[in-house]
Write a protein that holds these residues in place. Sequence first.
Motif, mmCIF file in Angstrom:
data_model
loop_
_atom_site.group_PDB
_atom_site.id
_atom_site.type_symbol
_atom_site.label_atom_id
_atom_site.label_comp_id
_atom_site.label_asym_id
_atom_site.label_seq_id
_atom_site.Cartn_x
_atom_site.Cartn_y
_atom_site.Cartn_z
ATOM 1 N N ASN A 161 0.906 -1.169 0.155
ATOM 2 C CA ASN A 161 0.147 0.057 -0.058
ATOM 3 C C ASN A 161 0.662 1.190 -0.114
ATOM 4 O OD1 ASN A 161 -2.905 -0.578 -0.069
ATOM 5 N ND2 ASN A 161 -2.728 -1.494 1.624
ATOM 6 N N ARG A 162 1.920 1.155 0.565
ATOM 7 C CA ARG A 162 2.797 2.317 0.426
ATOM 8 C C ARG A 162 3.305 2.634 -0.832
ATOM 9 N NH1 ARG A 162 7.172 1.816 5.647
ATOM 10 N NH2 ARG A 162 5.757 2.335 7.249
ATOM 11 N N TRP A 163 3.628 1.637 -1.726
ATOM 12 C CA TRP A 163 3.856 1.814 -3.157
ATOM 13 C C TRP A 163 2.748 2.222 -3.989
ATOM 14 C CZ3 TRP A 163 2.203 -1.116 -7.411
ATOM 15 C CH2 TRP A 163 2.852 -0.743 -8.537
ATOM 16 N N LEU A 164 1.550 1.750 -3.514
ATOM 17 C CA LEU A 164 0.053 2.071 -4.249
ATOM 18 C C LEU A 164 0.011 3.536 -4.202
ATOM 19 C CD1 LEU A 164 -2.311 -0.854 -3.952
ATOM 20 C CD2 LEU A 164 -1.162 -0.169 -5.863
ATOM 21 N N GLU A 165 0.390 4.054 -2.733
ATOM 22 C CA GLU A 165 0.019 5.395 -2.555
ATOM 23 C C GLU A 165 0.850 6.471 -3.280
ATOM 24 O OE1 GLU A 165 1.000 5.993 1.504
ATOM 25 O OE2 GLU A 165 -1.282 5.421 2.280
ATOM 26 N N GLY A 166 2.155 5.906 -3.664
ATOM 27 C CA GLY A 166 3.136 6.773 -4.652
ATOM 28 C C GLY A 166 2.476 6.614 -5.866
ATOM 29 N N VAL A 167 1.834 5.599 -6.489
ATOM 30 C CA VAL A 167 1.111 5.294 -7.821
ATOM 31 C C VAL A 167 -0.268 5.879 -8.018
ATOM 32 C CG1 VAL A 167 0.681 3.864 -9.775
ATOM 33 C CG2 VAL A 167 2.797 3.515 -8.208
ATOM 34 N N LEU A 168 -0.970 5.486 -7.131
ATOM 35 C CA LEU A 168 -2.594 5.694 -7.213
ATOM 36 C C LEU A 168 -2.987 6.724 -6.355
ATOM 37 C CD1 LEU A 168 -3.735 2.157 -7.600
ATOM 38 C CD2 LEU A 168 -3.214 3.817 -9.381
ATOM 39 N N SER A 169 -2.293 7.240 -5.375
ATOM 40 C CA SER A 169 -2.507 8.290 -4.355
ATOM 41 C C SER A 169 -3.418 7.810 -3.238
ATOM 42 C CB SER A 169 -3.085 9.507 -4.917
ATOM 43 O OG SER A 169 -2.228 10.110 -5.990
ATOM 44 N N GLU A 170 -3.674 6.487 -3.215
ATOM 45 C CA GLU A 170 -4.525 6.207 -2.063
ATOM 46 C C GLU A 170 -4.157 4.561 -1.777
ATOM 47 O OE1 GLU A 170 -8.545 5.358 -4.914
ATOM 48 O OE2 GLU A 170 -8.750 6.743 -3.187
ATOM 49 N N PRO A 171 -4.411 3.975 -0.672
ATOM 50 C CA PRO A 171 -4.002 2.448 -0.653
ATOM 51 C C PRO A 171 -5.522 1.853 -0.808
ATOM 52 C CG PRO A 171 -4.609 3.885 1.555
ATOM 53 C CD PRO A 171 -4.558 4.826 0.432
#
Length: 320
Positions: A161-171
Motif C-alpha cells: 500500500n505504500r507503493w500504491l500510495e505513490g502510484v495511485l495516491s490512495e491505499p
Amino acid sequence: MQVAVRSSLTDSAPRTGKRLKAGTVKLIKQNIPLMIMFLPGLLFYVIFKYAPMGGIIIAFKDFNLRDGVFGSPWVGMDNFVQLFNQAQSLQIIRNSFIISILSLVVGFPMPILLAILLNEVRKMAFKRVVQTLVYLPHFLSWVIVGGIVLSLFALESGTVNRWLEGVLSEPYPFMYEKVSWLIIYLGSGIWKEMGFAAIIYLAALAGIDPHLYEAGSIDGANKWQQIRHITIPGIGTTIILLLILSVGKVMDVGFDQIYNLQNAVVSDIANVISLYIYQIGILRGQYSLTAAMGIFENLVGLVLVLSANYFARKFNQGLW
C-alpha cells in the motif's frame, strides 16, 4: 503301503510346523530394531488419533465438565438438529466448502508444476538454492507467515500500500475486501506449502526411466511433448493418490492460517468450521454442539474419499 504313507505324512506335519515357527521367530528377531523404530509412530496414532475417537459420544450428550463424558445426560440427535437449524451453521459449512474447493483447484497443481520445473533444471547448484528457498516457508509457523502477509498488505503501514500510495495516491484495503482477502489467503497457503509438497513428486520423477526421454528426443519430441507424454503419465499414479487424499480434506480448513489472517470485516467468508469449533466449543464451552459439527465434517470427508476412490478405480488407480 498306505500305513507307511500315512505315518510319513503324520511325521512331516509337526516338522513343517516347527520349521514355520522357527522361521517366524527368526524373522521377528531380525526385525526387532525396525519394530522399535516403528513404536513411537504407532503410539502417536493410538494416543492422539484413535483414543480421542471415544469422545464422539459427546455429540450425542448434553456434555458438561462436572458430570464428565459418561455422566452427562443423553440427548440423542438433538445437537445435530440444533446445529442445522442455525443459519450461521449453514453459512460456515458453505464457507468451508468454498475455500477448500478453491484451495484444491488452485493449490493442488502448483507442487506438480514446481516439481516438473525443478526436474528440468540441469545446474545442480541453482537447483539446490531454489529447492531450499521454496522448502523454507513450510517450516515457518502461521504466526510468522501471517505477520509477513499483514506487513505486506496492511492498509496503513503495508509495503504494497505504500507503493500504491505513490502510484495511485490512495491505499487499497486488501485484507478488508472479500475477493482480495480470499486471493491473499489462497496465495499465502500455496507459497507456504508448495515447496514441501513438491518433494513427493520429485521422488516420483526420479523413478522415471531416463531412456524414455532419450527415445523421445530421438523421435523428435520437444520438451513440452516429453513432459506431456512421459513425465506426467510417469507420475500419474502419485497424482491420483494425493488427489484422493486431498479430496478427503475438502471440509477441513486449517485453523492456524484462517485464524491469523481473518478479521471481522471479512467474517462472512472467513468464518469456517475450524474457527467455529474454537469460538463456540473452546471459548464458550458448547462442546456437544461443536462435536456434532466435527462428526459432520469427518463424515463428509469420508464420503468424498470413498467417491474419489470409486471413480479412480474406473481407471485402475484406486487406493483399494
